[in-house]
Design an enzyme around this catalytic site. Structure first.
Site, PDB file in Angstrom:
ATOM      1  N   GLU A 169     -23.609 -12.722  63.086  1.00  0.00           N
ATOM      2  CA  GLU A 169     -23.916 -11.419  62.483  1.00  0.00           C
ATOM      3  C   GLU A 169     -23.001 -11.193  61.290  1.00  0.00           C
ATOM      4  OE1 GLU A 169     -23.870  -7.925  64.997  1.00  0.00           O
ATOM      5  OE2 GLU A 169     -24.815  -8.996  66.655  1.00  0.00           O
TER       6      GLU A 169
ATOM      7  N   ASN B 294     -19.262 -12.587  65.015  1.00  0.00           N
ATOM      8  CA  ASN B 294     -19.838 -11.438  64.319  1.00  0.00           C
ATOM      9  C   ASN B 294     -18.723 -10.820  63.490  1.00  0.00           C
ATOM     10  OD1 ASN B 294     -22.117 -11.913  65.815  1.00  0.00           O
ATOM     11  ND2 ASN B 294     -21.986 -10.042  67.041  1.00  0.00           N
TER      12      ASN B 294
ATOM     13  N   ASP C 250     -37.209   3.851  72.455  1.00  0.00           N
ATOM     14  CA  ASP C 250     -38.480   3.775  73.191  1.00  0.00           C
ATOM     15  C   ASP C 250     -39.535   2.961  72.430  1.00  0.00           C
ATOM     16  OD1 ASP C 250     -37.283   5.375  75.038  1.00  0.00           O
ATOM     17  OD2 ASP C 250     -38.680   7.067  74.848  1.00  0.00           O
TER      18      ASP C 250
HETATM   19  C1  LIG Z   1     -43.789   5.366  78.525  1.00  0.00           C
HETATM   20  O1  LIG Z   1     -42.961   6.212  77.770  1.00  0.00           O
HETATM   21  C2  LIG Z   1     -43.656   7.018  76.846  1.00  0.00           C
HETATM   22  C3  LIG Z   1     -42.610   7.767  76.053  1.00  0.00           C
HETATM   23  O2  LIG Z   1     -41.876   6.876  75.282  1.00  0.00           O
HETATM   24  C4  LIG Z   1     -44.609   7.920  77.568  1.00  0.00           C
HETATM   25  O3  LIG Z   1     -45.352   8.691  76.638  1.00  0.00           O
HETATM   26  C5  LIG Z   1     -45.567   7.088  78.414  1.00  0.00           C
HETATM   27  O4  LIG Z   1     -46.380   7.924  79.200  1.00  0.00           O
HETATM   28  C6  LIG Z   1     -44.780   6.158  79.331  1.00  0.00           C
HETATM   29  N1  LIG Z   1     -45.691   5.238  79.984  1.00  0.00           N
HETATM   30  C7  LIG Z   1     -45.603   4.924  81.273  1.00  0.00           C
HETATM   31  C8  LIG Z   1     -46.575   3.912  81.757  1.00  0.00           C
HETATM   32  O5  LIG Z   1     -44.786   5.453  82.010  1.00  0.00           O
END
Ligand SMILES: *[C@@H]1O[C@H](CO)[C@@H](O)[C@H](O)[C@H]1NC(C)=O
Ligand SMILES: *[C@@H]1O[C@H](CO)[C@@H](O)[C@H](O)[C@H]1NC(C)=O
Ligand SMILES: *[C@@H]1O[C@H](CO)[C@@H](O)[C@H](O)[C@H]1NC(C)=O
Ligand SMILES: *[C@@H]1O[C@H](CO)[C@@H](O)[C@H](O)[C@H]1NC(C)=O
Length: 522
Positions: free
Chosen positions: A406, A341, A86
């Site tokens: 790589e 790689n 993320d």
């Molecule tokens: C995007 O993901 C994060 C978690 O990684 C979350 O906290 C956030 O609200 C999300 N943003 C949107 C625009 O959905």
């Protein structure tokens, strides 16, 4: 007369010189060794990373969801530390720092991949994200401003989830989906990018994503799914190549190819070269033969073995799909270079039927207990395997131009003093330069993998391949160069490999007796 005397004189000294160098070679091999530590003129060094592993920003500006977003969010238990990409290294926001690091080391190019869903949020070209284009244009421009060449991979495993829901790489529509995406990429970035790579390591995501439950998209479709995925990946690659070749090459004049994971293979029973070749054909050859061989299509041994097993098992046709002559021609020759790689090697031996074998090879792979460990369970340090695979590629496909895209090893992220990595690079690169200078292998680029510690797929953040450490607990994702950055700066400046820090008196303390002994030999 005078000339003759001079010639005799010259000949005499040549003879003395040759005798002397022969003696010194047989006794110390020092001149040769020295030559094999120096990069050939024009040889280019770079470093890399992949979108899902470094970018983060998984849900900004309408970015679509990829199979890796879904996989990590749905099955955190499949990731060693339950983490995901993320935020990762947050390179979406911090790309300028990444570029600065590449520049400080003195590297000539930076390999990165594009996130399909950042550019095409719906997976299709009906919606092109302005922010996605902006991000990659900013990154490419920043690289050029700093004299660094962008090397761009179109696909490094993050398929749009919406396409996965329709079968992903097992649906042959992926040939059209990938072609459409590729056309957008060439249109938007082609004027500023001279090296494209279509697909990264199809063997990896086909086997581990579709063959058995392990990586995204986490499908358990063997014994057929792996080959079906590979079949479509080859077609999709060829489609992208031909689109570039016909519509873009005349004005953009770049190079395009594909990159394979090619492990080294060493006979468990000395002299068993048939097994070594079979294993090669089922790993590297599976994708390389259709593209680089003169006749095209899958390697014969692969067609024969899969067909035989399939009929024995009661199938009406081979589990390895068959290319029509038209497709064989369409795929053959679709690369301007050989993307490689390489990390490690295995010992191979014929296996009795009941023993676990790789695909339909009938081969059991193992490791030698003397090979030094790294933080990654599958990655043992076997420099000689690197030279071996380079010579195999030279012999199989008429010495293609190889780009090493790589190579590197991992640590457990507890130290900045990554001496094992320094040793790894030294021993592997010495093998590579020897393969170039002594054996005539046509390798012209080498990429450190990776610039940053990053989201290491199923291993999460528990281990890092980076020459730069990233603090994943810090919201700022602070980057700190490891010791190998210092070493690389020196190597890049002098264009010569440097052995381990000579101030470390007894290296055996660092690697254990076995490790030191082996690497000294290699
Ligand atoms: C995007 O993901 C994060 C978690 O990684 C979350 O906290 C956030 O609200 C999300 N943003 C949107 C625009 O959905
Ligand atoms: C290596 O490959 C490049 C690109 O195809 C080619 O120009 C060059 O002549 C090759 N070099 C050798 C030594 O074969
Ligand atoms: C990490 O690696 C170092 C050096 O190899 C080792 O000494 C240490 O015990 C390892 N730490 C963990 C947590 O595995
Ligand atoms: C984040 O990192 C940047 C670059 O290293 C630095 O300039 C900045 O001060 C850092 N911010 C914080 C809050 O640590």
């Amino acid at each position: 007369m005078c000339n003759n005397l001079v010639m005799e004189y010259v000949k005499f000294w040549i003879l003395v010189f040759c005798t002397f160098t022969t003696i010194s070679h047989t006794s110390a091999e020092s001149d040769e060794d020295d030559d094999y530590l120096t990069f050939p003129p024009g040889f280019r060094l770079g470093a890399g990373g992949a979108a899902y592993q470094i970018e983060g920003a998984w849900n900004v500006s309408g970015k679509g969801v990829s199979v890796w977003d879904t996989f990590t969010h749905t099955y955190p238990q499949n990731i060693k530390d339950g983490s995901n990409g993320d935020v990762a290294c947050d390179s979406y926001h911090k790309y300028k720092e990444d570029v600065r690091l590449v520049k400080e080391i003195g590297l000539k190019y930076y390999r990165f991949s594009l996130s399909w869903t950042r550019i095409l949020p719906t997976g299709y070209p009906n919606v092109v994200s302005k922010d996605g284009l902006r991000y990659y244009n900013d990154l490419i421009d920043e690289l050029h401003r700093n004299g660094i060449e962008p090397v761009v991979t179109l696909y490094h495993w993050d398929l749009p989830q919406v396409l996965e829901d329709q079968g992903g790489w097992t649906n042959d529509e992926v040939v059209n989906w990938f072609g459409d995406y590729a056309r957008i990429v060439f249109t938007e970035f082609g004027p500023k990018v001279k090296i494209f790579t279509t697909i990264n390591e199809p063997t990896s995501f086909c086997r581990e994503g579709y063959g058995h439950l392990n990586r995204a998209p986490n499908k358990d479709l063997d014994p057929c799914g792996t080959y079906l995925c590979g079949h479509n990946a080859l077609k999709a690659h060829a489609r992208a190549y031909h689109i570039y070749d016909r519509e873009f090459r005349p004005t953009q004049n770049g190079k395009i190819g594909i990159v394979f994971a090619c492990p080294g293979q060493i006979a468990k029973n000395p002299g068993d070269e048939a097994t070594v070749d079979t294993y090669y054909q089922f790993t590297c050859g599976w994708f390389a033969h259709p593209i680089y061989s003169e006749e095209g299509d899958y390697p014969q041994i692969m067609k024969t073995r899969v067909a035989k097993n399939s009929f024995d098992e009661g199938y009406f046709r081979s589990r390895l799909p068959v290319f029509s002559p038209k497709w064989i021609e369409y795929i053959r020759g679709t690369a301007d270079y050989f993307g490689l790689n390489h990390y490690t090697s295995v010992l191979v031996e014929e296996a009795p039927k009941e023993r676990e074998t790789i695909l339909d090879t009938g081969i059991h792979a193992s490791v030698d207990s003397s090979w030094p460990d790294t933080a990654t369970s599958w990655l043992k340090i076997v420099p000689s395997g690197f030279g071996g695979i380079l010579r195999k590629i030279r012999d199989e496909y008429n010495n293609p131009n190889v780009f090493v895209l790589e190579n590197g090893c991992s640590d457990n992220r507890t130290t900045l003093s990554d001496t094992q990595r320094i040793e790894y690079f030294y021993s592997y690169l010495k093998e590579m330069i020897t393969a170039i200078k002594r054996d005539g292998c046509n390798v012209t680029m080498y990429s450190i993998w990776s610039l940053l510690d990053n989201f290491e797929w199923n291993d999460g953040y528990a281990e890092g391949f980076g020459i730069v450490q990233v603090d994943f607990k810090d919201p700022n994702r602070t980057r700190t160069p490891k010791l190998s950055v210092d070493r690389w700066k020196e190597v890049v400046r002098t264009r010569k490999l440097q052995p381990l820090n000579p101030t470390i008196e007894d290296a055996s303390e660092l690697f254990g007796h076995q490790g030191r002994k082996r690497s000294a030999k290699c």
